[in-house]
Design an enzyme around this catalytic site. Structure first.
Site, mmCIF file in Angstrom:
data_model
loop_
_atom_site.group_PDB
_atom_site.id
_atom_site.type_symbol
_atom_site.label_atom_id
_atom_site.label_comp_id
_atom_site.label_asym_id
_atom_site.label_seq_id
_atom_site.Cartn_x
_atom_site.Cartn_y
_atom_site.Cartn_z
ATOM 1 N N GLU A 36 25.712 -10.028 -9.792
ATOM 2 C CA GLU A 36 25.283 -10.068 -11.190
ATOM 3 C C GLU A 36 26.463 -9.651 -12.055
ATOM 4 O OE1 GLU A 36 21.746 -7.776 -11.729
ATOM 5 O OE2 GLU A 36 20.540 -9.124 -10.503
ATOM 6 N N ASP A 47 19.420 -0.576 -20.039
ATOM 7 C CA ASP A 47 20.263 0.081 -19.057
ATOM 8 C C ASP A 47 20.225 1.590 -19.257
ATOM 9 O OD1 ASP A 47 21.674 -1.958 -17.376
ATOM 10 O OD2 ASP A 47 22.165 -2.760 -19.351
#
Length: 233
Positions: A36, A47
């Site tokens: 990724e 995140d």
């Protein structure tokens, strides 16, 4: 088709610096099954604090990728006004697909636009769903024949909460049939990765735990991935 069970790794493009990033990406191809590629953003809203900091630290992205299936991971919010720009980037770096973790959470009305662009660029759809997901939505995603559906185990990357994540994996497994399921967020130990596969995940993604080690030592970071790969097999 992605390998089952598969090991993926997430890394922000160009982090922690161009030299280390280039060095480790060359070696990742012999360790992980898919990659990724994190597109730097000013607002990595889903995140955790460590990856948020990494996004801020990247001055110039480095678009190198290992010789494994690669997925560009970016926030739809950044490209909503011109999503073609994101798909052009993915095509230029040789990505198989574009993963946008905020698409189905914040901009679900753009689902058809995303699918249309995948078809135009010849890229495979890939989807992110949070731990609390509508069953009908997941069934709809499975019908789109994605490369994978990514299940976020917790509210943010790298932050573990007292949630019975294996249960969520088993539920989504029942809903999607043979569609490839990736489990991620706070996968920080080989035993944890193995439990997720035992629960029904086809693959796991390691991000924060890998990046923490990478900042200390590329050798330590790669050794950690190899330990997880052994546990999965």
């Amino acid at each position: 088709m992605l390998r089952r069970p598969g090991l993926g790794v997430y890394l922000v493009a160009g982090w922690p610096n161009r030299e280390i990033y280039g060095r480790v990406v060359k070696e990742l191809g012999g360790v992980v099954d898919f990659y990724e590629l994190g597109v730097p953003t000013r607002n990595p809203k889903y995140d955790g604090p460590y990856i948020r900091k990494a996004h801020r630290e990247v001055e110039t992205p480095t678009w190198l990728r290992p010789e494994v299936p690669t997925y560009a991971m970016a926030y739809w919010e950044d490209y909503r006004a011109n999503p073609t720009k994101l798909f052009n980037l993915a095509a230029e770096v040789g990505a198989r697909g574009v993963l946008t973790p905020d698409l189905l959470i914040d901009f679900h009305e753009d689902f058809d636009t995303y699918i249309k662009l995948c078809r135009e660029f010849g890229l495979a759809p890939v989807f992110f769903v949070p731990g609390k997901f509508p069953h009908k939505l997941v069934e709809r995603l499975a019908a789109a024949e994605p490369d994978f559906i990514y299940l976020g185990l917790y509210a943010a990357t790298g932050i573990e909460l007292p949630v019975y994540v294996e249960r969520n994996v088993r539920i989504i497994r029942q809903l999607v049939g043979d569609v490839y399921i990736v489990a991620g967020f706070a996968v920080d130990a080989p035993a944890k990765a193995a439990r997720l596969v035992e629960a029904g995940a086809d693959g796991v993604v390691v991000g924060t735990a890998f990046m923490r080690r990478l900042q200390k030592s590329p050798e330590e970071a790669l050794a950690f991935l190899r330990e997880i790969k052994v546990a999965l097999r």
